[in-house]
Design a protein around this motif. Structure first.
Motif, PDB file in Angstrom:
ATOM      1  N   HIS A 102       0.811  -1.221   0.000  1.00  0.00           N
ATOM      2  CA  HIS A 102       0.000   0.000   0.000  1.00  0.00           C
ATOM      3  C   HIS A 102       0.845   1.273   0.000  1.00  0.00           C
ATOM      4  CE1 HIS A 102      -3.812  -2.158   0.751  1.00  0.00           C
ATOM      5  NE2 HIS A 102      -3.101  -2.941   1.537  1.00  0.00           N
ATOM      6  N   GLU A 103       2.159   1.104   0.132  1.00  0.00           N
ATOM      7  CA  GLU A 103       3.075   2.253   0.149  1.00  0.00           C
ATOM      8  C   GLU A 103       2.656   3.269   1.212  1.00  0.00           C
ATOM      9  OE1 GLU A 103       3.275   3.808  -3.788  1.00  0.00           O
ATOM     10  OE2 GLU A 103       4.343   2.072  -4.587  1.00  0.00           O
ATOM     11  N   HIS A 104       2.363   2.747   2.410  1.00  0.00           N
ATOM     12  CA  HIS A 104       1.966   3.605   3.522  1.00  0.00           C
ATOM     13  C   HIS A 104       2.431   2.964   4.828  1.00  0.00           C
ATOM     14  CE1 HIS A 104      -0.489   6.830   5.315  1.00  0.00           C
ATOM     15  NE2 HIS A 104      -0.740   5.946   6.277  1.00  0.00           N
ATOM     16  N   LYS A 105       3.010   3.755   5.703  1.00  0.00           N
ATOM     17  CA  LYS A 105       3.575   3.251   6.948  1.00  0.00           C
ATOM     18  C   LYS A 105       2.491   2.844   7.935  1.00  0.00           C
ATOM     19  CE  LYS A 105       7.417   2.720   9.461  1.00  0.00           C
ATOM     20  NZ  LYS A 105       8.496   1.811   9.038  1.00  0.00           N
ATOM     21  N   VAL A 106       2.684   1.699   8.589  1.00  0.00           N
ATOM     22  CA  VAL A 106       1.801   1.287   9.675  1.00  0.00           C
ATOM     23  C   VAL A 106       2.265   1.988  10.943  1.00  0.00           C
ATOM     24  CG1 VAL A 106       0.982  -0.631  11.092  1.00  0.00           C
ATOM     25  CG2 VAL A 106       1.320  -0.964   8.638  1.00  0.00           C
ATOM     26  N   THR A 107       1.388   2.760  11.566  1.00  0.00           N
ATOM     27  CA  THR A 107       1.737   3.501  12.779  1.00  0.00           C
ATOM     28  C   THR A 107       0.779   3.120  13.911  1.00  0.00           C
ATOM     29  OG1 THR A 107       0.271   5.380  12.324  1.00  0.00           O
ATOM     30  CG2 THR A 107       2.468   5.426  11.320  1.00  0.00           C
ATOM     31  N   ASN A 108       0.942   3.767  15.053  1.00  0.00           N
ATOM     32  CA  ASN A 108       0.054   3.513  16.185  1.00  0.00           C
ATOM     33  C   ASN A 108      -1.265   4.261  16.066  1.00  0.00           C
ATOM     34  OD1 ASN A 108       1.829   1.788  17.558  1.00  0.00           O
ATOM     35  ND2 ASN A 108       2.942   3.521  18.440  1.00  0.00           N
ATOM     36  N   GLU A 109      -1.363   5.129  15.056  1.00  0.00           N
ATOM     37  CA  GLU A 109      -2.576   5.925  14.896  1.00  0.00           C
ATOM     38  C   GLU A 109      -3.686   5.127  14.217  1.00  0.00           C
ATOM     39  OE1 GLU A 109      -1.572   9.436  12.799  1.00  0.00           O
ATOM     40  OE2 GLU A 109      -0.076  10.096  14.276  1.00  0.00           O
ATOM     41  N   THR A 110      -4.915   5.428  14.590  1.00  0.00           N
ATOM     42  CA  THR A 110      -6.060   4.794  13.961  1.00  0.00           C
ATOM     43  C   THR A 110      -6.246   5.358  12.552  1.00  0.00           C
ATOM     44  OG1 THR A 110      -7.145   4.572  16.108  1.00  0.00           O
ATOM     45  CG2 THR A 110      -8.537   4.363  14.154  1.00  0.00           C
ATOM     46  N   PRO A 111      -6.364   4.507  11.531  1.00  0.00           N
ATOM     47  CA  PRO A 111      -6.545   5.006  10.157  1.00  0.00           C
ATOM     48  C   PRO A 111      -7.761   5.910  10.045  1.00  0.00           C
ATOM     49  CG  PRO A 111      -6.085   2.652  10.157  1.00  0.00           C
ATOM     50  CD  PRO A 111      -6.303   3.040  11.586  1.00  0.00           C
ATOM     51  N   GLU A 112      -7.619   6.949   9.236  1.00  0.00           N
ATOM     52  CA  GLU A 112      -8.711   7.888   9.024  1.00  0.00           C
ATOM     53  C   GLU A 112      -9.850   7.217   8.257  1.00  0.00           C
ATOM     54  OE1 GLU A 112      -9.523  12.146   6.717  1.00  0.00           O
ATOM     55  OE2 GLU A 112      -7.537  11.208   6.683  1.00  0.00           O
ATOM     56  N   SER A 113     -11.081   7.542   8.663  1.00  0.00           N
ATOM     57  CA  SER A 113     -12.248   6.986   7.971  1.00  0.00           C
ATOM     58  C   SER A 113     -13.209   8.115   7.625  1.00  0.00           C
ATOM     59  CB  SER A 113     -12.945   5.949   8.853  1.00  0.00           C
ATOM     60  OG  SER A 113     -14.022   5.335   8.171  1.00  0.00           O
ATOM     61  N   ILE A 121     -14.674  -6.946  12.002  1.00  0.00           N
ATOM     62  CA  ILE A 121     -13.340  -6.970  12.618  1.00  0.00           C
ATOM     63  C   ILE A 121     -12.573  -5.695  12.297  1.00  0.00           C
ATOM     64  CG2 ILE A 121     -11.168  -8.236  12.826  1.00  0.00           C
ATOM     65  CD1 ILE A 121     -12.665 -10.718  11.802  1.00  0.00           C
ATOM     66  N   TYR A 122     -12.143  -5.017  13.364  1.00  0.00           N
ATOM     67  CA  TYR A 122     -11.408  -3.757  13.220  1.00  0.00           C
ATOM     68  C   TYR A 122     -10.186  -3.796  14.126  1.00  0.00           C
ATOM     69  CZ  TYR A 122     -10.604   1.291  12.819  1.00  0.00           C
ATOM     70  OH  TYR A 122     -10.061   2.521  12.562  1.00  0.00           O
ATOM     71  N   LYS A 123      -9.029  -3.422  13.570  1.00  0.00           N
ATOM     72  CA  LYS A 123      -7.785  -3.352  14.343  1.00  0.00           C
ATOM     73  C   LYS A 123      -7.310  -1.899  14.357  1.00  0.00           C
ATOM     74  CE  LYS A 123      -7.634  -7.760  15.122  1.00  0.00           C
ATOM     75  NZ  LYS A 123      -7.975  -8.253  16.478  1.00  0.00           N
ATOM     76  N   GLN A 124      -6.914  -1.434  15.526  1.00  0.00           N
ATOM     77  CA  GLN A 124      -6.600  -0.018  15.704  1.00  0.00           C
ATOM     78  C   GLN A 124      -5.585   0.502  14.693  1.00  0.00           C
ATOM     79  OE1 GLN A 124      -5.347   1.036  19.656  1.00  0.00           O
ATOM     80  NE2 GLN A 124      -4.750   3.105  19.080  1.00  0.00           N
ATOM     81  N   GLN A 125      -4.507  -0.244  14.448  1.00  0.00           N
ATOM     82  CA  GLN A 125      -3.452   0.246  13.573  1.00  0.00           C
ATOM     83  C   GLN A 125      -3.723  -0.019  12.092  1.00  0.00           C
ATOM     84  OE1 GLN A 125      -0.463  -1.980  16.005  1.00  0.00           O
ATOM     85  NE2 GLN A 125       0.734  -0.104  15.765  1.00  0.00           N
ATOM     86  N   LEU A 126      -4.646  -0.925  11.799  1.00  0.00           N
ATOM     87  CA  LEU A 126      -4.857  -1.352  10.418  1.00  0.00           C
ATOM     88  C   LEU A 126      -6.219  -0.983   9.851  1.00  0.00           C
ATOM     89  CD1 LEU A 126      -3.298  -4.948  10.626  1.00  0.00           C
ATOM     90  CD2 LEU A 126      -2.187  -2.824   9.880  1.00  0.00           C
ATOM     91  N   GLY A 127      -7.182  -0.709  10.698  1.00  0.00           N
ATOM     92  CA  GLY A 127      -8.532  -0.469  10.210  1.00  0.00           C
ATOM     93  C   GLY A 127      -9.285  -1.786  10.071  1.00  0.00           C
ATOM     94  N   TRP A 128     -10.130  -1.886   9.043  1.00  0.00           N
ATOM     95  CA  TRP A 128     -10.904  -3.111   8.808  1.00  0.00           C
ATOM     96  C   TRP A 128      -9.983  -4.168   8.201  1.00  0.00           C
ATOM     97  CZ3 TRP A 128     -15.259  -2.453  11.257  1.00  0.00           C
ATOM     98  CH2 TRP A 128     -15.815  -1.181  11.349  1.00  0.00           C
ATOM     99  N   VAL A 129     -10.046  -5.383   8.720  1.00  0.00           N
ATOM    100  CA  VAL A 129      -9.175  -6.441   8.210  1.00  0.00           C
ATOM    101  C   VAL A 129      -9.997  -7.647   7.756  1.00  0.00           C
ATOM    102  CG1 VAL A 129      -7.207  -5.750   9.619  1.00  0.00           C
ATOM    103  CG2 VAL A 129      -8.785  -7.469  10.507  1.00  0.00           C
ATOM    104  N   THR A 130      -9.528  -8.269   6.681  1.00  0.00           N
ATOM    105  CA  THR A 130     -10.089  -9.528   6.190  1.00  0.00           C
ATOM    106  C   THR A 130      -8.912 -10.442   5.874  1.00  0.00           C
ATOM    107  OG1 THR A 130     -10.170  -8.678   3.925  1.00  0.00           O
ATOM    108  CG2 THR A 130     -12.158  -8.432   5.251  1.00  0.00           C
TER     109      THR A 130
END
Length: 393
Positions: free
Chosen positions: A121-132, A290-299
């Motif tokens: 995705h060319e985007h860093k995984v951080t501790n922040e919740t992804p913007e929605s 299913i939602y993960k704080q650092q990743l958002g929605w995951v499948t």
């Protein structure tokens, strides 16, 4: 120069209570399996000709760290990387080369999955919740594409359901429970949007053709997606034909809004409204998405983490596909272009799903399609497109 020797810091309280703390640690799930495996060095896969993201990122040291880990539902690291090992030369936008067997996989194998997600995705995984952002009013345009070029569109999103393994790893019973949950949730949706749920084993050949439903691919069979096919697989169709919900196919749920007029704004609005309703129904059933704080929605696929959103716009192009700068243009726009069913019809879709909000992703595709159409028109008039090539996004 003499090396400075550091003496490990010891804490008396830690020494005193360590035996008690260690006794509270749950036993290693792997010890229950008694798998006859060699050492990590002996089991490391051959990645010499592997072109997937898994093959590019996995190292012996990383493999060693994951080797003895196992999720509570029994997913081991070899289950995660099997798709990329069995299809090492997979090409195209979905060539991550790995799958998550359950939601815990993203946590237990995070040092692997985070690197895959960042690279794809060319985007860093951080501790922040992804913007929605599901406010469809924030989308600019999308209802104004040139219909002499833009033929149709689809906006889709995928969701995983809490407390169940993903389709690559779930049991037959889990799959049937997921179908039961979907039936109850979709019945509530029908109160406002009339529709009907069909199980795949009850669809006749003509209905399957209308839905473009094909038999499971070899890849789906190998990864376990098609186990017990078509048991507990279903499709929900709205009465007006504008909304489809697939159950237990490649994901727990995939919602698709399709339009023949290429009105992306209306398709996106349909997804925004009905997905949020369905999310509320599942939450009431005590099985939220299913939602993960650092990743958002995951499948199951790292290619879909974040938003799970996919925007497809089908446009007619005759000259641009042969242009020498096309690859550069697509990369800068952050979209994929693939051939559709006719020689001059192409599917334009977002290249990533993580790192941008839902509105931003949709806007990216809308703006990209407009620019590609403008380039095609310029070429039709024997003009040059260099001045239209965007700066790197």
């Amino acid at each position: 120069m003499n090396k400075i020797q550091f003496t490990p810091v010891t804490f008396p309280m830690e020494i005193r209570y360590r035996p008690i703390l260690e006794s509270l640690v749950p036993p290693d799930p792997m010890s229950q399996f008694r798998l006859k495996r060699g050492s990590p060095e002996e089991e490391f896969p051959d990645l010499c000709r592997n072109s997937t993201w898994m093959g590019r990122i996995l190292t012996p040291a990383m493999y060693r760290r994951q080797f003895n880990r196992c999720t509570h539902s029994g997913v081991i690291f070899d289950d995660v990387i099997r798709p990329g090992i069995e299809e090492p030369d997979c090409s195209g936008p979905a060539s991550v080369g790995c799958v998550a067997g359950d939601a815990q996989s993203y946590i237990l194998f995070c040092d692997f999955f985070d690197r895959i997600i960042e690279a794809y995705h060319e985007h860093k995984v951080t501790n922040e919740t992804p913007e929605s952002d599901w406010n469809f009013d924030n989308l600019k345009g999308g209802d104004d594409l040139d219909t002499s070029y833009a033929v149709r569109c689809e906006v889709s999103t995928v969701r995983g359901v809490e407390d169940f393994c993903f389709p690559t790893h779930c049991s037959r019973g889990e799959r049937r429970q997921l179908l039961s949950l979907a039936r109850r949730a979709l019945q509530q949706l029908e109160d406002e949007l009339p529709g009907c749920l069909f199980t795949l084993d009850n669809l006749n050949p003509e209905q399957q053709r209308e839905l473009n439903l094909n038999s499971p691919s070899c890849s789906q069979l190998r990864t376990g997606l098609a186990r017990d096919w078509p048991d507990a697989r279903a499709v929900w169709l709205s009465k007006d034909g504008g909304l489809v919900v697939w159950v237990n196919m490649e994901d727990h749920l995939r919602m698709v809004a399709a339009r023949d007029d290429a009105n992306v704004a209306e398709a996106f609005k349909c997804i925004c409204i009905n997905l949020q309703k369905l999310e509320e129904f599942y939450r009431d059933l005590r099985h939220p998405f299913i939602y993960k704080q650092q990743l958002g929605w995951v499948t199951s696929s790292p290619a879909d983490v974040g938003t799970g959103l996919r925007i497809n716009v089908y446009i007619k192009l005759r000259l641009l596909p042969q242009h020498k700068r096309l690859h550069d243009v697509l990369k800068r726009l952050r979209v994929h272009m693939n051939k559709a069913e006719s020689p001059t019809l192409y599917r334009i879709s977002n290249a990533v799903a993580f790192g941008l909000s839902e509105v931003e992703l949709t806007q990216l595709v809308v703006d990209g399609v407009k620019l590609l159409i403008a380039m095609e028109k310029r070429l039709e008039g024997d003009g040059d497109i260099d001045e239209l090539v965007p700066m790197q996004k």
